[in-house]
Design a protein around this motif. Sequence first.
Motif, PDB file in Angstrom:
ATOM      1  N   ALA A  48     -27.446  28.127 -31.959  1.00 28.80           N
ATOM      2  CA  ALA A  48     -26.535  28.813 -31.042  1.00 28.80           C
ATOM      3  C   ALA A  48     -25.128  28.225 -31.068  1.00 28.80           C
ATOM      4  O   ALA A  48     -24.247  28.709 -30.357  1.00 28.80           O
ATOM      5  N   GLY A  49     -24.926  27.184 -31.863  1.00 23.50           N
ATOM      6  CA  GLY A  49     -23.585  26.648 -32.017  1.00 23.50           C
ATOM      7  C   GLY A  49     -23.334  25.268 -31.421  1.00 23.50           C
ATOM      8  O   GLY A  49     -22.221  24.754 -31.506  1.00 23.50           O
ATOM      9  N   VAL A  50     -24.340  24.640 -30.832  1.00 23.69           N
ATOM     10  CA  VAL A  50     -24.170  23.282 -30.299  1.00 23.69           C
ATOM     11  C   VAL A  50     -24.193  22.319 -31.486  1.00 23.69           C
ATOM     12  O   VAL A  50     -25.103  22.358 -32.307  1.00 23.69           O
ATOM     13  N   ASP A  51     -23.184  21.452 -31.562  1.00 30.64           N
ATOM     14  CA  ASP A  51     -23.093  20.577 -32.739  1.00 30.64           C
ATOM     15  C   ASP A  51     -23.749  19.209 -32.550  1.00 30.64           C
ATOM     16  O   ASP A  51     -23.978  18.505 -33.511  1.00 30.64           O
ATOM     17  N   PHE A  52     -24.033  18.797 -31.322  1.00 34.95           N
ATOM     18  CA  PHE A  52     -24.643  17.496 -31.025  1.00 34.95           C
ATOM     19  C   PHE A  52     -23.855  16.354 -31.655  1.00 34.95           C
ATOM     20  O   PHE A  52     -24.415  15.346 -32.071  1.00 34.95           O
ATOM     21  N   GLU A  53     -22.536  16.498 -31.696  1.00 33.41           N
ATOM     22  CA  GLU A  53     -21.681  15.455 -32.258  1.00 33.41           C
ATOM     23  C   GLU A  53     -21.261  14.495 -31.153  1.00 33.41           C
ATOM     24  O   GLU A  53     -20.799  14.900 -30.095  1.00 33.41           O
ATOM     25  N   MET A  54     -21.445  13.210 -31.418  1.00 35.48           N
ATOM     26  CA  MET A  54     -21.030  12.180 -30.471  1.00 35.48           C
ATOM     27  C   MET A  54     -19.593  11.796 -30.774  1.00 35.48           C
ATOM     28  O   MET A  54     -19.223  11.617 -31.935  1.00 35.48           O
ATOM     29  N   PRO A  55     -18.763  11.658 -29.761  1.00 36.43           N
ATOM     30  CA  PRO A  55     -17.323  11.492 -29.977  1.00 36.43           C
ATOM     31  C   PRO A  55     -16.896  10.162 -30.597  1.00 36.43           C
ATOM     32  O   PRO A  55     -15.931  10.133 -31.339  1.00 36.43           O
ATOM     33  N   ASP A  56     -17.575   9.071 -30.328  1.00 33.96           N
ATOM     34  CA  ASP A  56     -17.087   7.774 -30.799  1.00 33.96           C
ATOM     35  C   ASP A  56     -17.062   7.662 -32.318  1.00 33.96           C
ATOM     36  O   ASP A  56     -16.060   7.303 -32.900  1.00 33.96           O
ATOM     37  N   GLY A  57     -18.169   7.927 -32.957  1.00 35.07           N
ATOM     38  CA  GLY A  57     -18.231   7.798 -34.407  1.00 35.07           C
ATOM     39  C   GLY A  57     -18.217   9.132 -35.110  1.00 35.07           C
ATOM     40  O   GLY A  57     -18.219   9.195 -36.332  1.00 35.07           O
ATOM     41  N   GLY A  58     -18.227  10.204 -34.362  1.00 37.11           N
ATOM     42  CA  GLY A  58     -18.271  11.522 -34.960  1.00 37.11           C
ATOM     43  C   GLY A  58     -19.612  11.847 -35.585  1.00 37.11           C
ATOM     44  O   GLY A  58     -19.736  12.795 -36.342  1.00 37.11           O
ATOM     45  N   GLU A  59     -20.624  11.034 -35.284  1.00 34.38           N
ATOM     46  CA  GLU A  59     -21.944  11.276 -35.859  1.00 34.38           C
ATOM     47  C   GLU A  59     -22.647  12.404 -35.115  1.00 34.38           C
ATOM     48  O   GLU A  59     -22.488  12.569 -33.912  1.00 34.38           O
ATOM     49  N   THR A  60     -23.429  13.151 -35.866  1.00 36.50           N
ATOM     50  CA  THR A  60     -24.206  14.241 -35.296  1.00 36.50           C
ATOM     51  C   THR A  60     -25.649  13.780 -35.160  1.00 36.50           C
ATOM     52  O   THR A  60     -26.206  13.168 -36.082  1.00 36.50           O
ATOM     53  N   ILE A  61     -26.259  14.072 -34.023  1.00 31.69           N
ATOM     54  CA  ILE A  61     -27.659  13.697 -33.808  1.00 31.69           C
ATOM     55  C   ILE A  61     -28.520  14.579 -34.699  1.00 31.69           C
ATOM     56  O   ILE A  61     -28.479  15.805 -34.593  1.00 31.69           O
TER      57      ILE A  61
END
Length: 147
Positions: A48-61
Amino acid sequence: MASTNDTRIVAGGTSYIRRARGLAGTGLVAALGAMVATTLAAALARAAGVDFEMPDGGETIPLPGFAVVTGFFSVVGIVIAAALLRWSARPAERFVWTAGVLTAISLVPPLISGADAATTAALIGLHLVAAAVMIPTLARSLRNRVR
């Protein structure tokens, strides 16, 4: 010299072990269900478009990460339930209260992570999905195993 109290202690220990094994079996099945449910819900959110990206390292879960974390904390819940089965007179009620508080605490990290609103909402929803599977299942199992 043996007394009747010695027999009762041994019998009580055996009874607890049998009840704890049943609780653990039910809990592990529920944990697998919670792992599947959260992973599927995360996959749907991602679609649905949720990226699950964490802001500190830009890593995606990654999707398997949801299953691993859900499985780990589900086992923690099973251990808490087993401890309450052993040491509480009202294990089901205590478990529901404890698990509810821990679920509420688990909602704090997504809120303070700095992720975008969609990711934050999805993570909160995933916490609640896992809780909705584990808490009622373990509470019901505890009620069925009370002395």
